[in-house]
Scaffold this motif. Structure first.
Motif, PDB file in Angstrom:
ATOM      1  N   ALA A 114       0.910  -1.262  -0.020  1.00 49.24           N
ATOM      2  CA  ALA A 114       0.016  -0.037  -0.007  1.00 49.24           C
ATOM      3  C   ALA A 114       0.796   1.237   0.066  1.00 49.24           C
ATOM      4  O   ALA A 114       2.053   1.197   0.652  1.00 49.24           O
ATOM      5  N   PHE A 115       0.252   2.427  -0.606  1.00 56.22           N
ATOM      6  CA  PHE A 115       1.094   3.714  -0.571  1.00 56.22           C
ATOM      7  C   PHE A 115       0.806   4.010   1.128  1.00 56.22           C
ATOM      8  O   PHE A 115      -0.077   3.702   1.583  1.00 56.22           O
ATOM      9  N   CYS A 116       1.771   4.623   1.524  1.00 57.02           N
ATOM     10  CA  CYS A 116       1.644   5.415   3.031  1.00 57.02           C
ATOM     11  C   CYS A 116       2.375   6.565   2.906  1.00 57.02           C
ATOM     12  O   CYS A 116       3.014   7.331   2.040  1.00 57.02           O
ATOM     13  N   ASP A 117       2.736   6.931   4.452  1.00 55.68           N
ATOM     14  CA  ASP A 117       3.567   8.013   4.520  1.00 55.68           C
ATOM     15  C   ASP A 117       4.823   7.662   5.423  1.00 55.68           C
ATOM     16  O   ASP A 117       4.955   6.536   5.558  1.00 55.68           O
ATOM     17  N   GLU A 118       5.550   8.824   5.609  1.00 54.75           N
ATOM     18  CA  GLU A 118       6.869   8.356   6.374  1.00 54.75           C
ATOM     19  C   GLU A 118       6.714   7.627   7.677  1.00 54.75           C
ATOM     20  O   GLU A 118       7.696   6.961   8.186  1.00 54.75           O
ATOM     21  N   GLN A 119       5.552   7.806   8.192  1.00 57.09           N
ATOM     22  CA  GLN A 119       5.094   7.136   9.510  1.00 57.09           C
ATOM     23  C   GLN A 119       4.431   5.791   9.514  1.00 57.09           C
ATOM     24  O   GLN A 119       3.940   5.148  10.399  1.00 57.09           O
ATOM     25  N   ALA A 120       4.377   5.296   8.104  1.00 57.37           N
ATOM     26  CA  ALA A 120       3.729   4.114   7.748  1.00 57.37           C
ATOM     27  C   ALA A 120       2.561   3.935   7.902  1.00 57.37           C
ATOM     28  O   ALA A 120       1.755   2.859   8.079  1.00 57.37           O
ATOM     29  N   VAL A 121       1.534   5.059   7.877  1.00 56.99           N
ATOM     30  CA  VAL A 121       0.214   5.316   8.086  1.00 56.99           C
ATOM     31  C   VAL A 121      -0.249   5.075   6.401  1.00 56.99           C
ATOM     32  O   VAL A 121      -0.039   5.903   5.608  1.00 56.99           O
ATOM     33  N   ARG A 122      -1.148   4.112   6.226  1.00 56.33           N
ATOM     34  CA  ARG A 122      -1.656   3.662   4.953  1.00 56.33           C
ATOM     35  C   ARG A 122      -2.401   5.026   4.376  1.00 56.33           C
ATOM     36  O   ARG A 122      -3.268   5.768   5.204  1.00 56.33           O
ATOM     37  N   ASP A 123      -2.251   5.089   3.062  1.00 56.34           N
ATOM     38  CA  ASP A 123      -3.169   6.309   2.177  1.00 56.34           C
ATOM     39  C   ASP A 123      -4.331   5.356   1.734  1.00 56.34           C
ATOM     40  O   ASP A 123      -4.231   4.702   0.666  1.00 56.34           O
ATOM     41  N   ASN A 124      -5.512   5.575   2.443  1.00 59.62           N
ATOM     42  CA  ASN A 124      -6.548   4.761   1.926  1.00 59.62           C
ATOM     43  C   ASN A 124      -7.331   5.161   0.855  1.00 59.62           C
ATOM     44  O   ASN A 124      -8.166   4.358   0.270  1.00 59.62           O
ATOM     45  N   THR A 125      -6.652   6.347   0.413  1.00 58.46           N
ATOM     46  CA  THR A 125      -7.334   6.936  -0.968  1.00 58.46           C
ATOM     47  C   THR A 125      -6.708   6.300  -2.383  1.00 58.46           C
ATOM     48  O   THR A 125      -7.260   6.425  -3.514  1.00 58.46           O
ATOM     49  N   LYS A 126      -5.560   5.362  -2.106  1.00 55.32           N
ATOM     50  CA  LYS A 126      -4.776   5.067  -3.187  1.00 55.32           C
ATOM     51  C   LYS A 126      -5.074   3.291  -2.984  1.00 55.32           C
ATOM     52  O   LYS A 126      -5.257   2.905  -2.081  1.00 55.32           O
ATOM     53  N   PRO A 127      -4.948   2.513  -4.169  1.00 55.86           N
ATOM     54  CA  PRO A 127      -5.107   1.213  -4.246  1.00 55.86           C
ATOM     55  C   PRO A 127      -4.215   0.410  -3.331  1.00 55.86           C
ATOM     56  O   PRO A 127      -3.086   0.932  -3.405  1.00 55.86           O
ATOM     57  N   GLN A 128      -4.709  -0.773  -2.873  1.00 50.61           N
ATOM     58  CA  GLN A 128      -3.769  -1.745  -2.467  1.00 50.61           C
ATOM     59  C   GLN A 128      -3.640  -2.861  -2.849  1.00 50.61           C
ATOM     60  O   GLN A 128      -4.785  -3.199  -3.680  1.00 50.61           O
ATOM     61  N   VAL A 129      -2.840  -3.219  -2.888  1.00 47.75           N
ATOM     62  CA  VAL A 129      -2.575  -4.675  -3.741  1.00 47.75           C
ATOM     63  C   VAL A 129      -2.136  -5.864  -2.926  1.00 47.75           C
ATOM     64  O   VAL A 129      -1.114  -5.960  -2.155  1.00 47.75           O
ATOM     65  N   LYS A 130      -2.765  -7.012  -3.081  1.00 48.16           N
ATOM     66  CA  LYS A 130      -2.267  -8.286  -2.383  1.00 48.16           C
ATOM     67  C   LYS A 130      -1.333  -8.971  -3.315  1.00 48.16           C
ATOM     68  O   LYS A 130      -1.629  -9.284  -4.389  1.00 48.16           O
ATOM     69  N   TRP A 131      -0.170  -9.203  -2.754  1.00 51.72           N
ATOM     70  CA  TRP A 131       0.763 -10.090  -3.515  1.00 51.72           C
ATOM     71  C   TRP A 131       0.884 -11.509  -3.137  1.00 51.72           C
ATOM     72  O   TRP A 131       0.993 -11.654  -2.122  1.00 51.72           O
ATOM     73  N   GLU A 132       0.855 -12.473  -4.377  1.00 54.83           N
ATOM     74  CA  GLU A 132       1.435 -13.699  -3.804  1.00 54.83           C
ATOM     75  C   GLU A 132       2.611 -14.129  -4.926  1.00 54.83           C
ATOM     76  O   GLU A 132       2.541 -13.939  -5.971  1.00 54.83           O
ATOM     77  N   ASN A 133       3.489 -14.455  -4.062  1.00 55.59           N
ATOM     78  CA  ASN A 133       5.082 -14.485  -4.907  1.00 55.59           C
ATOM     79  C   ASN A 133       5.349 -16.126  -4.692  1.00 55.59           C
ATOM     80  O   ASN A 133       5.471 -16.222  -3.589  1.00 55.59           O
ATOM     81  N   ALA A 134       5.444 -16.773  -5.779  1.00 52.11           N
ATOM     82  CA  ALA A 134       5.837 -18.088  -5.787  1.00 52.11           C
ATOM     83  C   ALA A 134       7.109 -18.461  -6.550  1.00 52.11           C
ATOM     84  O   ALA A 134       7.324 -17.937  -7.489  1.00 52.11           O
ATOM     85  N   PHE A 135       7.881 -19.162  -6.084  1.00 56.77           N
ATOM     86  CA  PHE A 135       9.446 -19.409  -6.516  1.00 56.77           C
ATOM     87  C   PHE A 135       9.598 -20.654  -6.679  1.00 56.77           C
ATOM     88  O   PHE A 135       9.379 -21.657  -6.055  1.00 56.77           O
ATOM     89  N   LYS A 136      10.293 -20.997  -7.799  1.00 57.16           N
ATOM     90  CA  LYS A 136      10.294 -22.507  -8.100  1.00 57.16           C
ATOM     91  C   LYS A 136      11.720 -22.752  -9.128  1.00 57.16           C
ATOM     92  O   LYS A 136      11.957 -21.997 -10.124  1.00 57.16           O
ATOM     93  N   ALA A 137      12.541 -23.664  -8.724  1.00 57.23           N
ATOM     94  CA  ALA A 137      13.657 -23.818  -9.484  1.00 57.23           C
ATOM     95  C   ALA A 137      13.593 -24.570 -10.843  1.00 57.23           C
ATOM     96  O   ALA A 137      12.642 -25.569 -10.408  1.00 57.23           O
ATOM     97  N   LYS A 138      13.958 -24.048 -11.608  1.00 55.06           N
ATOM     98  CA  LYS A 138      13.806 -24.800 -13.001  1.00 55.06           C
ATOM     99  C   LYS A 138      15.313 -24.867 -13.498  1.00 55.06           C
ATOM    100  O   LYS A 138      15.688 -23.994 -14.361  1.00 55.06           O
ATOM    101  N   GLU A 139      15.995 -26.066 -13.640  1.00 56.02           N
ATOM    102  CA  GLU A 139      17.082 -26.423 -13.870  1.00 56.02           C
ATOM    103  C   GLU A 139      18.150 -25.352 -13.360  1.00 56.02           C
ATOM    104  O   GLU A 139      18.157 -25.213 -12.319  1.00 56.02           O
ATOM    105  N   GLU A 140      18.723 -24.426 -14.420  1.00 57.85           N
ATOM    106  CA  GLU A 140      19.692 -23.323 -13.845  1.00 57.85           C
ATOM    107  C   GLU A 140      18.852 -22.104 -13.655  1.00 57.85           C
ATOM    108  O   GLU A 140      19.734 -21.085 -12.944  1.00 57.85           O
ATOM    109  N   ASP A 141      17.654 -22.073 -13.904  1.00 57.02           N
ATOM    110  CA  ASP A 141      16.817 -20.824 -13.736  1.00 57.02           C
ATOM    111  C   ASP A 141      15.933 -20.867 -12.520  1.00 57.02           C
ATOM    112  O   ASP A 141      16.053 -21.977 -11.934  1.00 57.02           O
ATOM    113  N   THR A 142      15.297 -19.864 -11.950  1.00 59.87           N
ATOM    114  CA  THR A 142      14.271 -19.640 -11.227  1.00 59.87           C
ATOM    115  C   THR A 142      13.103 -18.984 -11.820  1.00 59.87           C
ATOM    116  O   THR A 142      13.208 -18.027 -12.327  1.00 59.87           O
TER     117      THR A 142
END
Length: 170
Positions: free
Chosen positions: A97-125
């Motif tokens: 989320a967007f926020c300010d210097e004190q980590a107070v969320r800016d609820n007027t801007k979009p928030q995004v739920k992230w899901e990150n999955a990592f998988k080894a594939k031969e020499e790559d990821t």
């Protein structure tokens, strides 16, 4: 290191999501560290000429990453990522989320739920990312802000970082 890099970016308006698949020519451990350690994130997260600067980071379930993007003009764009789930070298999720210097969320801007999955594939990821938005309007706002271009540029920065680390190991 001359293979084709996978980069799929799909905007799914029906489900208010962006789905990204991105491969990296590096081992899983190195790619995971690059996504989860503040000192490394600061080297690639922001699209140039912006810089990413971490104020605090606690990469634990329930922890958070408080950072800003510094523009060439000196403007700070503060963000906050709250970590929900972490499965080492496999998966992490949280809300950004967007926020300010004190980590107070800016609820007027979009928030995004992230899901990150990592998988080894031969020499790559392979990193698979699902971004979920509360509304179609939030999704469209992020797209209009240039998210695809900025994120792609950041991922290219990550490629450069990974190449430099691997070159030092040779």
């Amino acid at each position: 290191m001359n293979k084709t890099i996978l980069f799929n970016f799909l905007v799914d308006k029906e489900n208010n999501q962006i789905n990204v698949e991105r491969s990296f020519e590096a081992p899983l451990e190195l790619v995971w560290a690059a996504w989860t350690e503040a000192a490394i994130l600061d080297q690639w997260w922001a699209p140039k000429p912006y810089k990413s600067v971490t104020k605090t980071m606690d990469f634990t379930q329930g922890g958070r990453w408080h950072y800003y993007m510094l523009s060439p003009e000196g403007d700070k764009h503060w963000c906050l990522f709250d970590f929900d789930q972490i499965r080492p070298q496999t998966y992490f999720s949280g809300t950004d989320a967007f926020c300010d210097e004190q980590a107070v969320r800016d609820n007027t801007k979009p928030q995004v739920k992230w899901e990150n999955a990592f998988k080894a594939k031969e020499e790559d990821t392979l990193v698979t990312i699902q971004l979920s938005f509360k509304t179609l309007e939030d999704l469209e706002t992020i797209v209009q802000m240039g998210f695809k271009e900025g994120f792609a540029a950041g991922l290219e920065n990550l490629d450069q970082y990974l190449r430099s680390v691997l070159a030092k190991e040779e």
